[in-house]
Design a protein around this motif. Structure first.
Motif, short mmCIF file in Angstrom:
data_model
loop_
_atom_site.label_atom_id
_atom_site.label_comp_id
_atom_site.label_asym_id
_atom_site.label_seq_id
_atom_site.Cartn_x
_atom_site.Cartn_y
_atom_site.Cartn_z
N GLU A 1 -20.68 9.04 1.39
CA GLU A 1 -20.88 8.10 0.29
C GLU A 1 -21.69 6.88 0.70
OE1 GLU A 1 -16.92 7.26 -1.12
OE2 GLU A 1 -16.96 9.00 -2.48
N GLY A 2 -21.88 6.68 1.99
CA GLY A 2 -22.68 5.55 2.45
C GLY A 2 -21.99 4.21 2.36
N ILE A 3 -20.66 4.19 2.32
CA ILE A 3 -19.91 2.94 2.29
C ILE A 3 -19.97 2.29 3.68
CG2 ILE A 3 -17.61 1.93 1.97
CD1 ILE A 3 -17.04 4.15 -0.03
N ALA A 4 -20.16 0.99 3.72
CA ALA A 4 -20.33 0.30 5.00
C ALA A 4 -19.10 0.41 5.88
CB ALA A 4 -20.68 -1.16 4.75
N ARG A 5 -17.92 0.18 5.29
CA ARG A 5 -16.66 0.25 6.05
C ARG A 5 -15.66 1.06 5.24
NH1 ARG A 5 -14.87 -5.73 7.67
NH2 ARG A 5 -13.20 -4.52 8.66
N ALA A 6 -15.08 2.07 5.86
CA ALA A 6 -14.11 2.93 5.16
C ALA A 6 -12.90 2.11 4.74
CB ALA A 6 -13.68 4.07 6.07
N HIS A 7 -12.42 2.38 3.54
CA HIS A 7 -11.24 1.66 3.04
C HIS A 7 -10.21 2.60 2.40
CE1 HIS A 7 -13.00 2.21 -0.93
NE2 HIS A 7 -14.10 1.59 -0.52
N GLY A 8 -10.46 3.91 2.45
CA GLY A 8 -9.50 4.85 1.89
C GLY A 8 -9.24 4.60 0.43
N ALA A 9 -7.96 4.68 0.05
CA ALA A 9 -7.59 4.42 -1.34
C ALA A 9 -7.14 2.98 -1.54
CB ALA A 9 -6.46 5.37 -1.76
N HIS A 10 -7.30 2.13 -0.51
CA HIS A 10 -6.82 0.76 -0.57
C HIS A 10 -7.80 -0.19 -1.24
CE1 HIS A 10 -3.02 0.61 1.66
NE2 HIS A 10 -3.50 1.63 2.36
N GLY A 11 -9.11 0.05 -1.04
CA GLY A 11 -10.08 -0.92 -1.48
C GLY A 11 -10.24 -2.05 -0.48
N ASN A 12 -9.53 -1.98 0.63
CA ASN A 12 -9.60 -3.01 1.67
C ASN A 12 -9.58 -2.31 3.02
OD1 ASN A 12 -8.99 -5.07 3.60
ND2 ASN A 12 -8.18 -6.34 1.97
N ALA A 13 -10.61 -2.58 3.83
CA ALA A 13 -10.76 -1.86 5.09
C ALA A 13 -9.69 -2.24 6.11
CB ALA A 13 -12.15 -2.13 5.68
N ILE A 14 -9.17 -3.46 6.05
CA ILE A 14 -8.24 -3.91 7.09
C ILE A 14 -6.90 -3.18 7.01
CG2 ILE A 14 -6.94 -5.89 7.94
CD1 ILE A 14 -9.33 -7.64 7.27
N PHE B 1 -6.30 -0.36 5.60
CA PHE B 1 -6.59 1.05 5.83
C PHE B 1 -6.71 1.35 7.32
CE2 PHE B 1 -9.79 4.41 6.52
CZ PHE B 1 -9.14 5.47 5.92
N GLY B 2 -7.53 0.57 8.03
CA GLY B 2 -7.74 0.83 9.45
C GLY B 2 -6.50 0.60 10.28
N HIS B 3 -5.75 -0.46 9.95
CA HIS B 3 -4.55 -0.76 10.74
C HIS B 3 -3.44 0.26 10.50
CE1 HIS B 3 -6.62 -4.17 12.01
NE2 HIS B 3 -5.84 -5.16 11.58
N ILE B 4 -3.21 0.63 9.24
CA ILE B 4 -2.15 1.60 8.97
C ILE B 4 -2.54 2.98 9.49
CG2 ILE B 4 -0.83 2.76 7.14
CD1 ILE B 4 -0.95 0.17 5.56
N ALA B 5 -3.85 3.27 9.54
CA ALA B 5 -4.29 4.53 10.16
C ALA B 5 -3.84 4.59 11.61
CB ALA B 5 -5.80 4.66 10.05
N LEU C 1 -5.80 13.24 7.15
CA LEU C 1 -6.42 12.94 5.86
C LEU C 1 -7.15 11.60 5.88
CD1 LEU C 1 -3.59 14.16 3.46
CD2 LEU C 1 -5.84 15.20 3.75
N ALA C 2 -6.55 10.61 6.56
CA ALA C 2 -7.20 9.31 6.65
C ALA C 2 -8.51 9.41 7.42
CB ALA C 2 -6.26 8.31 7.34
N GLY C 3 -8.49 10.16 8.53
CA GLY C 3 -9.72 10.34 9.30
C GLY C 3 -10.81 11.03 8.50
N PHE C 4 -10.43 12.06 7.74
CA PHE C 4 -11.41 12.77 6.93
C PHE C 4 -11.97 11.87 5.83
CE2 PHE C 4 -12.36 15.18 3.05
CZ PHE C 4 -13.40 15.98 3.52
#
Length: 420
Positions: free
Chosen positions: A123-136, A138-142, A111-114
């Motif tokens: 959506e054209g967002i520069a960096r994915a952040h999931g439901a966190h609003g913060n990319a860091i 999101f990416g680390h917990i992924a 789900l995180a990858g999707f």
């Protein structure tokens, strides 16, 4: 249910806290079995290290708060640590099947990858952040989900379980990579190499040494190839920009970008300030104010307003808590790592993946702490403690017997396990 909570980790707002909350409530409401569970856990090999590690961290944290005269809000991050024993008891009360737990992690990674793909390419967002609003986070917990999916694959592979389960877990490993790459959070990418390394070493466990070394060599060569196919602007451009910033900082001390060079300068300043007050460190407000005042000599006015942390767990601890805080930090991570290490060495194979997962999450979080103050972010604390409690409870109390699937069909591998 546990599988659903794990799958929601990154794709539902506040999803990282659901498991911690559910385990805590289950433990607190289970009055009849709470004390026996604690007594039983206390007698098991390695568990006391976990308790002592958490206790050491809490004591150090409180001492620093008293010395600096912090208000009650300072102690809020300790709540998950006080709830950790109840999380363990709650996991004991539910005792889900290992199969459900590993699949929950794999679905969470998928789900995180999707979601990362959808945010960046649709959506054209520069960096994915999931439901966190913060990319860091999101990416680390992924990547934590990816590592857990790896342990799930090893579990199903060792048991010669249904190929669908193995495939789902492998897909979860890859999806965690995708989510991390699309988040652009390069500070945690060493975990990807570690996942490959552990996979190669465990899958080839019964092969000759030369075969195992050949697999490891292939992994070392494959890792750069994986980066080559990653999105250029989110991976290569960020890596090259960060490397260029590091070179400039090492050569002349200048800050040329807002990722690596600025962190190196912040860390240098923080360590220099630490030696002025090495026992309990500086009050947090003074430490941050001093850092901002120091950085004003550089041309970084566009990012200065957002700097409220030293972006390094070790430097942050030394700067604002001194040697006392460092001692508590060492207690926490060594305690958890020793607990799962002891279980990995002493337990039978049926629980080995649980112990491996506990060791991996500790090493991953420590690695993340080199570029972010992980214990200063609620998501990391909740995930670290709730997942560790879940894995420990399963390794202590889940049934060790299982039925090997027949090659001609599929047999439920854990008929005596609890529900999910």
């Amino acid at each position: 249910m546990v599988a659903l909570l794990l799958a929601a980790t990154l794709v539902v707002p506040g999803g990282y806290a659901f498991l911690a909350l559910a385990l805590s409530v289950a433990g607190l409401s289970w009055r009849a079995g709470l004390l026996p569970s604690w007594k039983d856990a206390w007698t098991r090999p390695g568990v006391r290290w976990l308790v002592l590690g958490i206790a050491g961290y809490v004591v150090a944290y409180v001492l620093v708060g008293i010395v600096h005269g912090y208000k009650i809000q300072y102690y809020e991050p300790l709540i998950p640590f006080f709830l950790a024993p109840f999380m363990l008891a709650g996991a004991r009360r539910w005792l889900p099947a290992q199969r459900s737990v590993w699949l929950g992690f794999a679905f969470g990674a998928l789900l995180a990858g999707f979601m990362a793909w959808f945010q960046v390419y649709h959506e054209g967002i520069a960096r994915a952040h999931g439901a966190h609003g913060n990319a860091i986070p999101f990416g680390h917990i992924a990547l934590l989900l990816s590592g857990a999916s790896l342990c799930g694959y090893l579990y199903f592979h060792r048991r010669q379980d249904h190929w669908v389960y193995q495939t789902v877990c492998l897909a979860g490993v890859g999806a965690g990579f995708v989510a991390s790459f699309l988040s652009g959070s390069k500070g945690g990418w060493f975990a990807i190499f570690l996942i490959f390394f552990v996979w190669a070493w465990r899958v080839t466990a019964r092969r000759p040494l030369r075969v195992r070394l050949a697999y490891l060599t292939a992994i070392v060569l494959l890792f750069p190839a994986l980066l080559w196919f990653a999105p250029r602007e989110l991976v290569w451009d960020r890596l090259i920009g960060g490397l260029d910033g590091a070179v400039h900082w090492l050569s002349n001390g200048g800050i040329t970008e807002g990722s690596v060079s600025i962190r190196l300068e912040i860390w240098r300043f923080g360590l220099a300030q630490f030696w002025e007050r090495p026992v309990f460190g500086w009050p947090q407000s003074e430490a941050i104010s001093a850092m901002r005042a120091h950085l004003r000599q550089f041309d970084i006015s566009d990012v200065l307003a957002n700097l409220g942390t030293f972006d390094n767990l070790l430097v942050e601890t030394l700067m604002s808590a001194g040697f006392v805080g460092l001692a508590g930090l060492v207690c926490l991570f060594v305690g958890v790592l020793t607990t799962f290490g002891a279980r990995y060495l002493s337990e039978d194979d049926d629980h080995r993946e649980l112990a491996l997962a506990g060791m991996l999450i500790t090493v991953f979080v420590l690695g993340y702490g080199l570029s972010v103050n992980v214990l200063g972010i609620n998501a990391f604390r909740q995930v670290y403690l709730s997942w560790a409690a879940l894995w420990l409870a399963l390794s202590l109390w889940s049934p060790a017997s299982w039925i090997r699937p027949d090659k001609s069909g599929y047999t439920d591998p854990s008929p005596s396990s609890g529900g999910s």
